[in-house]
Design an enzyme around this catalytic site. Sequence first.
Site, mmCIF file in Angstrom:
data_model
loop_
_atom_site.group_PDB
_atom_site.id
_atom_site.type_symbol
_atom_site.label_atom_id
_atom_site.label_comp_id
_atom_site.label_asym_id
_atom_site.label_seq_id
_atom_site.Cartn_x
_atom_site.Cartn_y
_atom_site.Cartn_z
ATOM 1 N N GLN A 28 -0.123 -2.664 1.886
ATOM 2 C CA GLN A 28 0.811 -1.775 2.574
ATOM 3 C C GLN A 28 0.611 -0.330 2.163
ATOM 4 O OE1 GLN A 28 4.417 -3.771 1.300
ATOM 5 N NE2 GLN A 28 5.018 -2.026 0.067
ATOM 6 N N GLY A 29 0.913 0.539 3.134
ATOM 7 C CA GLY A 29 0.856 1.968 2.919
ATOM 8 C C GLY A 29 2.102 2.604 3.509
ATOM 9 N N TYR A 30 2.248 3.902 3.264
ATOM 10 C CA TYR A 30 3.443 4.615 3.702
ATOM 11 C C TYR A 30 3.069 5.811 4.561
ATOM 12 C CZ TYR A 30 6.081 1.672 0.633
ATOM 13 O OH TYR A 30 6.661 0.573 0.061
ATOM 14 N N ILE A 31 3.626 5.839 5.771
ATOM 15 C CA ILE A 31 3.488 7.008 6.641
ATOM 16 C C ILE A 31 4.400 8.106 6.115
ATOM 17 C CG2 ILE A 31 3.926 7.883 8.971
ATOM 18 C CD1 ILE A 31 3.049 5.083 9.995
ATOM 19 N N GLU A 83 -0.102 7.934 3.796
ATOM 20 C CA GLU A 83 -0.303 8.827 2.657
ATOM 21 C C GLU A 83 -1.313 8.192 1.704
ATOM 22 O OE1 GLU A 83 3.636 9.144 1.021
ATOM 23 O OE2 GLU A 83 4.390 10.236 2.748
#
Length: 163
Positions: A28-31, A83
Amino acid sequence: MAQEIERKFLVKDDSYRKMADSSSRIRQGYICSMRGRTVRVRIRDAKGYLTIKGPSNASGTSRYEWEHELPLDEAEELMRLCEPGMIDKTRYLVKVGNHTFEVDEFYGDNEGLVVAEVELKSENEAFERPDFLGEEVTGQVKYYNSFLMKVPYNRWKNDPEIG
């Protein structure tokens, strides 16, 4: 509004592995990873998800959560907008009494961290505590995935002042 109510604990041994009903790999990643407002893209096995979370209440137990399943190709495309920093973990699902604990075993720069969460219907709901649960860390920002993405566990695990 959808409300997520959960408590989070450190895990003190690996007995959860034998108790697990299933496991899955999560990337998972974060916008957006602003405190109190996160937009997360997750790939869990072969499925994608977009999740928006709001600020936690004072105890850190409850917050707004909206999640929508996405086709895998769309999730992979959105991952490119994230990010810097990525969360990589295996999630084990462990049923204990009437609840299912989600035990996350982290990799990469968060290697060595294992955290268990249990979702509740109310903040005061009782639940059976499995033996593998250690210290409760509900509401401690340094254990939020959005924080671990920016400041990984291996950079602060020996510094109690972080977070």
